[in-house]
Design an enzyme around this catalytic site. Structure first.
Site, PDB file in Angstrom:
ATOM      1  N   CYS A 167      -3.568  10.875   1.330  1.00  0.00           N
ATOM      2  CA  CYS A 167      -2.862   9.611   1.065  1.00  0.00           C
ATOM      3  C   CYS A 167      -1.475   9.857   0.493  1.00  0.00           C
ATOM      4  CB  CYS A 167      -3.675   8.779   0.082  1.00  0.00           C
ATOM      5  SG  CYS A 167      -5.369   8.564   0.609  1.00  0.00           S
TER       6      CYS A 167
ATOM      7  N   LYS B  69       0.835  -1.209   0.000  1.00  0.00           N
ATOM      8  CA  LYS B  69       0.000   0.000   0.000  1.00  0.00           C
ATOM      9  C   LYS B  69       0.869   1.259   0.000  1.00  0.00           C
ATOM     10  CE  LYS B  69      -3.216   2.965   0.587  1.00  0.00           C
ATOM     11  NZ  LYS B  69      -4.280   3.235  -0.351  1.00  0.00           N
TER      12      LYS B  69
HETATM   13  N1  SAJ Z   1      -1.701  14.848  -8.961  1.00  0.00           N
HETATM   14  C1  SAJ Z   1      -0.857  15.593  -9.751  1.00  0.00           C
HETATM   15  N2  SAJ Z   1      -0.509  15.117 -10.971  1.00  0.00           N
HETATM   16  C2  SAJ Z   1      -0.971  13.915 -11.425  1.00  0.00           C
HETATM   17  C3  SAJ Z   1      -1.821  13.151 -10.626  1.00  0.00           C
HETATM   18  C4  SAJ Z   1      -2.176  13.637  -9.369  1.00  0.00           C
HETATM   19  O1  SAJ Z   1      -0.424  16.689  -9.359  1.00  0.00           O
HETATM   20  O2  SAJ Z   1      -0.612  13.568 -12.565  1.00  0.00           O
HETATM   21  C5  SAJ Z   1      -2.081  15.344  -7.629  1.00  0.00           C
HETATM   22  C6  SAJ Z   1      -3.575  15.586  -7.480  1.00  0.00           C
HETATM   23  O3  SAJ Z   1      -3.950  16.836  -7.980  1.00  0.00           O
HETATM   24  C7  SAJ Z   1      -3.739  15.480  -5.978  1.00  0.00           C
HETATM   25  C8  SAJ Z   1      -2.706  14.419  -5.608  1.00  0.00           C
HETATM   26  O4  SAJ Z   1      -1.794  14.344  -6.680  1.00  0.00           O
HETATM   27  O5  SAJ Z   1      -3.412  16.691  -5.340  1.00  0.00           O
HETATM   28  C9  SAJ Z   1      -3.264  13.052  -5.330  1.00  0.00           C
HETATM   29  O6  SAJ Z   1      -4.277  12.720  -6.257  1.00  0.00           O
HETATM   30  P1  SAJ Z   1      -4.415  11.277  -6.913  1.00  0.00           P
HETATM   31  O7  SAJ Z   1      -5.571  11.302  -7.829  1.00  0.00           O
HETATM   32  O8  SAJ Z   1      -3.132  10.845  -7.509  1.00  0.00           O
HETATM   33  O9  SAJ Z   1      -4.620  10.290  -5.694  1.00  0.00           O
HETATM   34  P2  SAJ Z   1      -5.625  10.251  -4.415  1.00  0.00           P
HETATM   35  O10 SAJ Z   1      -4.897  10.806  -3.244  1.00  0.00           O
HETATM   36  O11 SAJ Z   1      -6.962  10.782  -4.715  1.00  0.00           O
HETATM   37  O12 SAJ Z   1      -5.767   8.650  -4.263  1.00  0.00           O
HETATM   38  C10 SAJ Z   1      -4.590   7.869  -4.114  1.00  0.00           C
HETATM   39  C11 SAJ Z   1      -4.666   6.699  -5.088  1.00  0.00           C
HETATM   40  N3  SAJ Z   1      -3.382   6.022  -5.156  1.00  0.00           N
HETATM   41  C12 SAJ Z   1      -2.740   5.779  -6.323  1.00  0.00           C
HETATM   42  O13 SAJ Z   1      -3.175   6.146  -7.385  1.00  0.00           O
HETATM   43  C13 SAJ Z   1      -1.462   5.019  -6.237  1.00  0.00           C
HETATM   44  C14 SAJ Z   1      -5.773   5.751  -4.664  1.00  0.00           C
HETATM   45  O14 SAJ Z   1      -5.791   4.586  -5.487  1.00  0.00           O
HETATM   46  C15 SAJ Z   1      -5.576   5.336  -3.205  1.00  0.00           C
HETATM   47  O15 SAJ Z   1      -6.618   4.486  -2.753  1.00  0.00           O
HETATM   48  C16 SAJ Z   1      -5.613   6.599  -2.351  1.00  0.00           C
HETATM   49  O16 SAJ Z   1      -4.516   7.426  -2.770  1.00  0.00           O
HETATM   50  C17 SAJ Z   1      -5.467   6.186  -0.892  1.00  0.00           C
HETATM   51  O17 SAJ Z   1      -6.509   6.161  -0.206  1.00  0.00           O
HETATM   52  O18 SAJ Z   1      -4.372   5.811  -0.487  1.00  0.00           O
END
Ligand code: SAJ
Length: 440
Positions: free
Chosen positions: A276, A222
């Site tokens: 996360c 995780k």
């Molecule tokens: N972000 C960027 N650039 C990107 C992708 C995301 O700047 O290309 C930023 C987003 O704007 C945000 C942050 O990253 O601020 C996180 O967003 P996210 O969509 O990547 O992830 P979360 O936090 O919504 O969900 C993540 C997910 N983990 C992964 O994709 C590895 C989700 O599957 C997990 O269940 C969740 O964390 C968790 O609960 O751990």
């Protein structure tokens, strides 16, 4: 008449401890299988809300599901725990100022569960946790319930009375109900038998593959998933700084580089938010700082990107006509959700409001009211149309669909800092710098 299988589902009693972003959707999905589910939470208003068939969090389709299972009597909420067959712990694991993970809520939840445990029960931890936490839960249960034989602590040949496993959630906010069913699950048992017991539980509602392993491996998996994403976003954010220096449009470079069959760069932004990805990598770094320089640096690059955006935005506002209103578009930590936890957009807006007071306008369709910090600093909540009519300076902090769809003619002539790359046709971006573009 019910078949044997559905009769079994109806008979199954499940307690979900923690009715937050993960616990409530999980409880509702399990209740939909016909199991009798009790959600336990320490907040009375959450318990009351769920018992009235409503939800306290925004998540696609969750309201309809919860109202249905509550009306059918499959889901109830309470401040008090009750005996059950399966206990799912889904409580927060925050970290302290020095990034030390705080598993206090997990241990408190396990203490609550210990009071009603009986032979044959299964305890599953879903909260993102440092490696070794499930074993700590086992040790705590063993000390609180010396009458029960716990897994991994029984003499050779004897069976444990209960099963204990770790199964991390992996769902993406905004897609939780879909991903709870469709994603593969990693199920780590304290022993292989524990993993098998937990597996038979998840098979009731998971369509994705359920893969078993040890509790420690599942815990690290995780953390690895979220650290992987953080490191990759850090790469994109670092590129965005380099591209600024070189006068190049970073989104164009990434789009072009991603045409390579083995390159897949993520998107830069104002930093990484949420509960996360901005948190979990620290659990790895804290466990072994010496061997995690890359993961630590990625965290620092992503946090540093927010500081960089604050500096760019400050320069843009300072260069604008005195008193000109400034619109900050978005406060959420990512697009199309109402979650503001650890949000870099919120941090940028708060810093600008502290510096520029009532010049700052916030557009956030997912916020019913402004957070107190912003309101106290004099900022005001307005809608996107008002912002387009009245604000000559716009700072795009979140890529909500409603912002993305604004056509060029409605934002022409504005000074724009687009931290998400949603308006590639904006003539001037990044603090007034004209990105160099190749003639098409
Ligand atoms: N972000 C960027 N650039 C990107 C992708 C995301 O700047 O290309 C930023 C987003 O704007 C945000 C942050 O990253 O601020 C996180 O967003 P996210 O969509 O990547 O992830 P979360 O936090 O919504 O969900 C993540 C997910 N983990 C992964 O994709 C590895 C989700 O599957 C997990 O269940 C969740 O964390 C968790 O609960 O751990």
């Amino acid at each position: 008449m019910l078949s044997d299988a559905s009769q079994k589902a109806v008979d199954l009693k499940v307690v979900v401890v923690g009715l937050g972003y993960i616990g409530l959707p999980t409880a509702a999905v399990i209740a939909r299988t016909g199991a009798s589910v009790l959600g336990v939470d320490v907040t009375a208003s959450v318990v009351d809300t769920v018992n009235s068939g409503r939800v306290h969090i925004e998540e696609v389709d969750l309201d309809g599901l919860v109202s249905g299972v509550v009306a059918r009597g499959s889901l109830r909420a309470s401040l008090q725990i009750e005996p059950a067959d399966v206990f799912v712990i889904a409580v927060p694991t925050p970290f302290a100022d020095d990034h030390a993970p705080n598993i206090g809520y997990v241990l408190r939840a396990a203490t609550t569960v210990a009071a009603v445990l009986k032979p044959g029960d299964t305890v599953i931890l879903e909260s993102t946790s440092p490696v070794g936490t499930t074993e700590k839960v086992r040790d705590l249960l063993a000390s609180l319930r010396p009458d029960l034989k716990v897994p991994g602590r029984v003499a050779g040949g004897e069976q444990a009375d209960i099963a204990i496993a770790y199964c991390p959630e992996r769902v993406l906010p905004g897609r939780i109900l879909v991903e709870l069913i469709d994603n593969d699950r990693v199920i780590g048992g304290i022993t292989p038998r524990c993993a098998r017991k937990a597996l038979s539980f998840y098979r009731r509602f998971v369509r994705g593959a359920c893969v078993t392993t040890t509790a420690r491996a599942a815990e690290m998996t995780k953390l690895t998933e979220n650290a992987f994403r953080d490191v990759n976003i850090a790469f994109a954010n670092e590129l965005s700084l380099l591209a600024d220096t070189m006068g190049v449009d970073v989104w164009e470079v990434i789009r072009l580089a991603n045409r390579h069959p083995r390159v897949n760069i993520l998107q830069p932004g104002p930093g990484v938010g949420g509960h996360c990805i901005a948190v979990d990598p620290w659990f790895l770094v804290h466990a072994d700082p010496e061997h995690s320089p890359l993961i630590r640096t990625a965290r620092e690059v992503n946090d540093g990107k927010t500081d960089h955006v604050v500096a760019q935005a400050t320069a843009l506002v300072t260069a604008a006509p005195p008193g000109a209103p400034v619109a900050c578009l978005g406060l959420a930590f990512k697009a199309n959700i109402d979650d503001f936890r650890e949000s870099p957009a919120l941090r940028v807006a708060e810093t600008l409001a502290a510096r520029f007071g009532d010049r700052v306008r916030i557009v956030e369709p997912y916020a019913p009211a402004l957070p107190k910090t912003l309101a106290d600093a004099g900022a005001r909540l307005i809608d996107i149309d008002t912002a387009l009519e009245t604000c000559p300076v716009m700072i795009v902090l979140v890529d909500h669909d409603v912002f993305r769809s604004v056509p060029l003619d409605e934002r022409a002539g504005k000074r724009v800092l687009d931290t998400r790359g949603i308006w590639p046709d904006q003539p001037r971006s990044i603090a007034g710098r004209e990105p160099l573009r190749m003639a098409s």
